[in-house]
Design a protein around this motif. Structure first.
Motif, PDB file in Angstrom:
ATOM      1  N   GLN A   1     140.365  16.472  74.607  1.00 17.47           N
ATOM      2  CA  GLN A   1     141.431  16.626  75.594  1.00 17.47           C
ATOM      3  C   GLN A   1     142.805  16.549  74.941  1.00 17.47           C
ATOM      4  O   GLN A   1     143.746  17.232  75.378  1.00 17.47           O
TER       5      GLN A   1
ATOM      6  N   GLN B   1     143.192  19.985  73.631  1.00 22.25           N
ATOM      7  CA  GLN B   1     143.426  20.931  74.729  1.00 22.25           C
ATOM      8  C   GLN B   1     144.875  20.875  75.207  1.00 22.25           C
ATOM      9  O   GLN B   1     145.440  21.891  75.606  1.00 22.25           O
TER      10      GLN B   1
ATOM     11  N   TYR C   1     146.730  23.347  73.499  1.00 19.35           N
ATOM     12  CA  TYR C   1     146.186  24.695  73.670  1.00 19.35           C
ATOM     13  C   TYR C   1     145.065  25.049  72.700  1.00 19.35           C
ATOM     14  O   TYR C   1     144.721  26.215  72.537  1.00 19.35           O
TER      15      TYR C   1
ATOM     16  N   SER D   1     138.572  23.448  73.902  1.00 18.44           N
ATOM     17  CA  SER D   1     137.536  22.467  73.590  1.00 18.44           C
ATOM     18  C   SER D   1     136.219  23.145  73.252  1.00 18.44           C
ATOM     19  O   SER D   1     135.825  24.122  73.881  1.00 18.44           O
TER      20      SER D   1
ATOM     21  N   LEU E   1     133.956  20.569  78.988  1.00 17.69           N
ATOM     22  CA  LEU E   1     135.413  20.707  79.111  1.00 17.69           C
ATOM     23  C   LEU E   1     135.863  22.169  79.056  1.00 17.69           C
ATOM     24  O   LEU E   1     137.060  22.451  79.102  1.00 17.69           O
TER      25      LEU E   1
ATOM     26  N   SER F   1     135.953  24.528  81.100  1.00 18.19           N
ATOM     27  CA  SER F   1     136.664  25.085  82.253  1.00 18.19           C
ATOM     28  C   SER F   1     138.175  24.940  82.130  1.00 18.19           C
ATOM     29  O   SER F   1     138.927  25.590  82.869  1.00 18.19           O
ATOM     30  N   ALA F   2     138.640  24.098  81.203  1.00 21.28           N
ATOM     31  CA  ALA F   2     140.081  23.919  81.005  1.00 21.28           C
ATOM     32  C   ALA F   2     140.592  24.703  79.793  1.00 21.28           C
ATOM     33  O   ALA F   2     141.756  24.564  79.408  1.00 21.28           O
ATOM     34  N   ASN F   3     139.758  25.533  79.212  1.00 17.98           N
ATOM     35  CA  ASN F   3     140.148  26.307  78.031  1.00 17.98           C
ATOM     36  C   ASN F   3     140.931  27.569  78.401  1.00 17.98           C
ATOM     37  O   ASN F   3     140.807  28.075  79.528  1.00 17.98           O
TER      38      ASN F   3
ATOM     39  N   ALA G   1     138.814  30.289  79.910  1.00 17.65           N
ATOM     40  CA  ALA G   1     138.149  30.084  81.205  1.00 17.65           C
ATOM     41  C   ALA G   1     138.400  31.293  82.101  1.00 17.65           C
ATOM     42  O   ALA G   1     139.524  31.774  82.221  1.00 17.65           O
TER      43      ALA G   1
END
Length: 367
Positions: free
Chosen positions: A307, A310, A313, A316, A321, A323-325, A328
């Motif tokens: 995190q 992330q 930028y 991950s 995790l 879905s936060a890339n 995504a």
């Protein structure tokens, strides 16, 4: 992207460590979900008291990551030396040949150079408690670990490039430059594969993914493409308007600059395929502080470490995790992750490498 520190290759960055007090004792506890026996690794690392990391990732880009590790393990003094990936490789080889011990952890985006060292027997095996949370393609025999999932993108100056010209695929870019060589004369930039380890990696990946890559190289040659070894240099010139289109840029650096200057910089994840690279980490057999290295590798792959990256930028590698890339929402069929494994060595064979670079030069010259 390089910092001034990166030019001082022999100089390690030592990040300030908070004093260890009774109040930080909790930081020494075994992470949740780990085997209680992990306490022995923590104890051994504390006794080692130091950790040396060689990295091709700028210290400034991972400052919060490093601070997080130090907060967890304040008895381990961290030395972090960031440097060019090729220099880092050569430095490690020299130290290993001297047989006096090496750095404790190698971490680089030059995936092929990292895998060569692993393949040549320099890495020790370690089963990380976090390995169950990363995809199989990112773990090679518990010796080499992919730690990020970062798209390789096109970048462009939004103030200068007309919306109709923005390429959506590699074929679009080749067609644009072939049809408008004068409009983009001196305006296209990319890595120099002859001087940049990551630049060589990305263009060879393109050739494997797309048989028409050489047409794109020829089109770039027509425009007098400007080649660099540094992401920072390319991004600065893109935002200034000196160059207007960047090919094979490391997405994390471009996203971070776009966040600061959203009106100037645009990003394209090519819809035909998007290469996804991963910064590979491994613990050398000659590590002087192997237990401290294990702590850092586990932290790097943990949710907290991922995190922290992330937030800068760097996508991950963890499946929980993703879905936060930045990728995504991109169809999985479009993503082409570079697998951590011996297939990365194909173009490091000297004969194949020299032939590839010869073909690169010919294509740039339109031959």
């Amino acid at each position: 992207m390089r910092t001034k520190l990166a030019l001082l290759v022999a100089t390690a960055l030592t990040v300030a460590v908070p004093a260890f007090t009774a109040g930080t004792a909790q930081a020494q506890s075994v992470p949740a979900g780990y085997d209680p026996a992990y306490a022995k690794i923590i104890e051994a690392a504390n006794q080692e008291g130091a950790l040396s990391i060689y990295s091709a990732t700028d210290a400034a880009a991972v400052s919060e990551l490093l601070k997080g590790f130090e907060a967890l393990y304040p008895k381990v003094k961290l030395e972090y030396a960031d440097q060019n990936s090729t220099e880092m490789y050569n430095r490690f080889i020299s130290e290993a040949a001297a047989n006096t011990g090496t750095t404790d952890l190698m971490w680089s985006s030059a995936m092929d150079l990292q895998m060569k060292l692993v393949n040549d027997g320099y890495a020790q095996s370690y089963t990380s408690p976090e390995s169950k949370s990363i995809p199989d393609w990112a773990n090679y025999k518990n010796e080499a670990f992919g730690t990020t999932a970062e798209p390789i993108v096109f970048a462009y100056n939004k103030r200068v490039v007309p919306a109709a010209d923005v390429p959506k695929t590699h074929a679009d870019l080749a067609k644009l430059l072939a049809e408008k060589p004068d409009a983009y004369k001196g305006k296209v930039t990319s890595y120099d594969p002859e001087r940049s380890g990551v630049g060589f990696l990305y263009i060879t990946q393109d050739v494997q993914a797309n048989k028409n890559t050489w047409d794109l190289v020829k089109a770039m040659g027509q425009t007098g493409v400007k080649l660099y070894t540094s992401s920072g240099a390319m991004i600065e010139r893109l935002t200034s308007g000196e160059h207007t289109i960047g090919y094979n840029m490391i997405g994390s650096y471009v996203y971070e600059r776009q966040h600061k200057d959203p009106e100037s910089l645009g990003i394209v994840l090519p819809s035909d395929y998007t290469i996804v690279m991963s910064r590979i980490a491994f613990i050398p057999k000659g590590a002087k502080h192997p237990n401290a290295a294990k702590l850092f590798l586990d932290y790097l792959l943990s949710k907290q470490g991922q995190q922290a990256m992330q937030a800068r930028y760097m996508g991950s590698i963890r499946t929980d995790l993703a879905s936060a890339n930045p990728t995504a929402g991109v169809p999985e069929s479009t993503l082409r992750p570079i697998h951590v494994g011996p297939e990365l060595l194909t173009y490091l064979d000297q004969v194949k490498r020299l032939k590839f670079l010869k073909d690169w030069q010919k294509a740039l010259q339109g031959k």
